[in-house]
Design a protein around this motif. Sequence first.
Motif, PDB file in Angstrom:
ATOM      1  N   ALA A 193     -83.075 -93.497  56.163  1.00  0.00           N
ATOM      2  CA  ALA A 193     -83.829 -92.766  57.184  1.00  0.00           C
ATOM      3  C   ALA A 193     -83.068 -92.572  58.488  1.00  0.00           C
ATOM      4  N   ASN A 194     -82.199 -93.531  58.849  1.00  0.00           N
ATOM      5  CA  ASN A 194     -81.438 -93.431  60.102  1.00  0.00           C
ATOM      6  C   ASN A 194     -80.003 -92.941  59.887  1.00  0.00           C
ATOM      7  N   GLY A 195     -79.740 -92.379  58.725  1.00  0.00           N
ATOM      8  CA  GLY A 195     -78.431 -91.794  58.471  1.00  0.00           C
ATOM      9  C   GLY A 195     -77.353 -92.758  58.048  1.00  0.00           C
ATOM     10  N   TRP A 196     -77.717 -93.902  57.507  1.00  0.00           N
ATOM     11  CA  TRP A 196     -76.721 -94.894  57.100  1.00  0.00           C
ATOM     12  C   TRP A 196     -75.886 -94.361  55.939  1.00  0.00           C
ATOM     13  N   ASP A 197     -74.566 -94.329  56.104  1.00  0.00           N
ATOM     14  CA  ASP A 197     -73.659 -93.822  55.081  1.00  0.00           C
ATOM     15  C   ASP A 197     -73.623 -94.707  53.845  1.00  0.00           C
ATOM     16  N   GLY A 198     -74.010 -95.966  54.001  1.00  0.00           N
ATOM     17  CA  GLY A 198     -73.952 -96.892  52.875  1.00  0.00           C
ATOM     18  C   GLY A 198     -75.186 -96.893  51.998  1.00  0.00           C
ATOM     19  N   ALA A 199     -76.146 -96.001  52.283  1.00  0.00           N
ATOM     20  CA  ALA A 199     -77.412 -96.016  51.551  1.00  0.00           C
ATOM     21  C   ALA A 199     -77.227 -95.778  50.052  1.00  0.00           C
ATOM     22  N   GLU A 200     -76.387 -94.809  49.705  1.00  0.00           N
ATOM     23  CA  GLU A 200     -76.183 -94.504  48.292  1.00  0.00           C
ATOM     24  C   GLU A 200     -75.545 -95.685  47.562  1.00  0.00           C
ATOM     25  N   ASP A 201     -74.553 -96.314  48.209  1.00  0.00           N
ATOM     26  CA  ASP A 201     -73.927 -97.480  47.603  1.00  0.00           C
ATOM     27  C   ASP A 201     -74.936 -98.605  47.425  1.00  0.00           C
ATOM     28  N   TRP A 202     -75.792 -98.770  48.419  1.00  0.00           N
ATOM     29  CA  TRP A 202     -76.828 -99.812  48.340  1.00  0.00           C
ATOM     30  C   TRP A 202     -77.761 -99.554  47.161  1.00  0.00           C
ATOM     31  N   ALA A 203     -78.146 -98.287  47.016  1.00  0.00           N
ATOM     32  CA  ALA A 203     -79.071 -97.945  45.939  1.00  0.00           C
ATOM     33  C   ALA A 203     -78.467 -98.233  44.567  1.00  0.00           C
ATOM     34  N   ARG A 204     -77.147 -98.034  44.437  1.00  0.00           N
ATOM     35  CA  ARG A 204     -76.507 -98.238  43.143  1.00  0.00           C
ATOM     36  C   ARG A 204     -76.411 -99.705  42.750  1.00  0.00           C
ATOM     37  N   ALA A 246     -76.936 -95.550  61.588  1.00  0.00           N
ATOM     38  CA  ALA A 246     -75.919 -94.694  60.973  1.00  0.00           C
ATOM     39  C   ALA A 246     -74.554 -95.370  60.909  1.00  0.00           C
ATOM     40  N   ASP A 247     -74.251 -96.242  61.887  1.00  0.00           N
ATOM     41  CA  ASP A 247     -72.944 -96.899  61.914  1.00  0.00           C
ATOM     42  C   ASP A 247     -72.977 -98.306  61.329  1.00  0.00           C
ATOM     43  N   HIS A 248     -74.036 -98.635  60.608  1.00  0.00           N
ATOM     44  CA  HIS A 248     -74.127 -99.958  59.982  1.00  0.00           C
ATOM     45  C   HIS A 248     -72.998-100.099  58.957  1.00  0.00           C
ATOM     46  N   PRO A 249     -72.213-101.202  59.004  1.00  0.00           N
ATOM     47  CA  PRO A 249     -71.084-101.369  58.070  1.00  0.00           C
ATOM     48  C   PRO A 249     -71.532-101.325  56.624  1.00  0.00           C
ATOM     49  N   CYS A 253     -74.169-107.307  54.871  1.00  0.00           N
ATOM     50  CA  CYS A 253     -75.510-107.526  54.355  1.00  0.00           C
ATOM     51  C   CYS A 253     -76.511-106.693  55.133  1.00  0.00           C
ATOM     52  N   SER A 254     -77.503-106.192  54.422  1.00  0.00           N
ATOM     53  CA  SER A 254     -78.592-105.455  55.065  1.00  0.00           C
ATOM     54  C   SER A 254     -79.896-106.021  54.569  1.00  0.00           C
ATOM     55  N   ASN A 255     -80.787-106.356  55.502  1.00  0.00           N
ATOM     56  CA  ASN A 255     -82.095-106.845  55.090  1.00  0.00           C
ATOM     57  C   ASN A 255     -83.187-105.840  55.427  1.00  0.00           C
ATOM     58  N   SER A 256     -82.807-104.577  55.536  1.00  0.00           N
ATOM     59  CA  SER A 256     -83.779-103.543  55.842  1.00  0.00           C
ATOM     60  C   SER A 256     -84.618-103.217  54.615  1.00  0.00           C
ATOM     61  N   ARG A 257     -85.930-103.233  54.790  1.00  0.00           N
ATOM     62  CA  ARG A 257     -86.823-102.917  53.688  1.00  0.00           C
ATOM     63  C   ARG A 257     -87.743-101.790  54.092  1.00  0.00           C
TER      64      ARG A 257
END
Length: 257
Positions: A193-204, A246-249, A253-257
């Motif tokens: 939602a905030n434009g994080w580039d790592g979202a797709e990698d996280w989903a996989r 958006a600039d989250h590495p 680790c991400s604990n966003s739910r």
Amino acid sequence: MEICAGAGGQAFGLHAAGFDAVCIYEQNKNAVATLKANRALGPVRQGDIANVDFTAYRGKIDLVAGGVPCQPHSSMGLQKGHADERDLFMYGSSADCRRDRAKSFFFENVEGFGFRANSNYRAELNRKFKKLGYDTQVFSFFGSRSDYGLAQNRPRVAFVGFRDVPISRFRMPPKFPEWRTTVGEALIDLVAANGWDGAEDWARNKANIGGSEQFGRLAFSANLRKQAWIELGIDPLGIAKSAPSADHPKGSCSNSR
């Protein structure tokens, strides 16, 4: 009537199955607020069911349902059964059904309820229900992506009983493996939602995790699986206030739910 309703997951299912709730009881104020925001489910009351007088419902209930606290039977806990102050099976099922003479009941709990360590507890519970005229059985199932499309691993049991109808007439619902999904697939839109580039990698990563309320704080996964999720780049503790920026590495680790 539903007791220990939580935020309404089971209430939605019962409503979809054609049940109209006479009343829905829950103690947690946040869960109650969620239930009240979905008024189509039925009237909601906040409170401890141990202090509720159910006599007004006598003769009006077809089904008593609920997800009574699992900690007294959980493999992650001390498995104290009725010696645990959070145990509501004896009160929350036997007493309620006795007072309103419900035609049937359905109570969901952790798989630990069916473990050998709890056999004496189950025997006592069955004796009480038999005395009240109920025919009962415990069914095992997976409320998970492989069976019912939930993005988590969730082995559970259903304690079901009928009065004046043999339990042999009851069948658990069929499984729907075609509904299979993952946490990544279910939450990718929120995480991105905030434009994080790592979202797709996280989903996989295809994380398959659940949550519970323990000692007043929320935990994303059981301690036994905590290290596994850390290695996947997921912080399993707590709940984030927002999605990753958006600039989250990507590798952190991400604990966003």
